[in-house]
Scaffold this active site. Structure first.
Site, PDB file in Angstrom:
ATOM      1  N   VAL A  18       0.840  -1.195   0.000  1.00  0.00           N
ATOM      2  CA  VAL A  18       0.000   0.000   0.000  1.00  0.00           C
ATOM      3  C   VAL A  18       0.879   1.250   0.000  1.00  0.00           C
ATOM      4  O   VAL A  18       0.614   2.210  -0.723  1.00  0.00           O
ATOM      5  CB  VAL A  18      -0.963  -0.003   1.209  1.00  0.00           C
ATOM      6  N   HIS A  19       1.941   1.222   0.765  1.00  0.00           N
ATOM      7  CA  HIS A  19       2.889   2.339   0.832  1.00  0.00           C
ATOM      8  C   HIS A  19       3.491   2.609  -0.546  1.00  0.00           C
ATOM      9  O   HIS A  19       3.636   3.766  -0.959  1.00  0.00           O
ATOM     10  CB  HIS A  19       3.973   1.999   1.851  1.00  0.00           C
ATOM     11  N   SER A  20       3.819   1.550  -1.270  1.00  0.00           N
ATOM     12  CA  SER A  20       4.398   1.731  -2.609  1.00  0.00           C
ATOM     13  C   SER A  20       3.403   2.402  -3.550  1.00  0.00           C
ATOM     14  O   SER A  20       3.782   3.252  -4.354  1.00  0.00           O
ATOM     15  CB  SER A  20       4.865   0.388  -3.189  1.00  0.00           C
TER      16      SER A  20
END
Length: 113
Positions: free
Chosen positions: A84-86
């Site tokens: 999700v961070h990516s």
């Protein structure tokens, strides 16, 4: 043998996720640099830097596409916070590059006065 395949798939997924984060971060930094170059009147440098940003952004997008293709083939891992961070990094970089185009155009017009 099945466990070995799962481990390799997880490693490949992690490499793709990290590639997206790194490439998106680099693209964003280049977009910011392009805006700064345009602000001081270096239009050619600004345009060249923005092109580099978009090229690096393409690398991040290609990694994302590979992950999407794996998921479409039902070959995917659990979605993690890192994944999700990516995606957050990628979307931010896309936005910066899009806005950089507008800022460069605006600064180009302002610098002509």
């Amino acid at each position: 043998m099945m466990e070995e395949t799962v481990t390799k798939d997880k490693e490949k997924n992690l490499q793709l996720v990290m590639s997206i984060i790194v490439d998106a971060g680099n693209a964003k930094a280049l977009a910011v640099k392009a805006i700064k170059e345009a602000k001081i009147g270096n239009q050619d440098t600004a345009q060249a830097t923005l092109k580099k940003a978009r090229d690096v952004l393409t690398d991040a997008h290609n990694a994302q596409t590979e992950m999407l293709m794996q998921e479409a083939q039902e070959n995917y891992d659990v979605v993690t916070l890192l994944t999700v961070h990516s995606q957050d990094h990628l979307m931010t970089a896309i936005t910066y590059c899009d806005l950089a185009t507008d800022f460069i155009d605006i600064y180009n017009k302002l610098n002509k006065f």
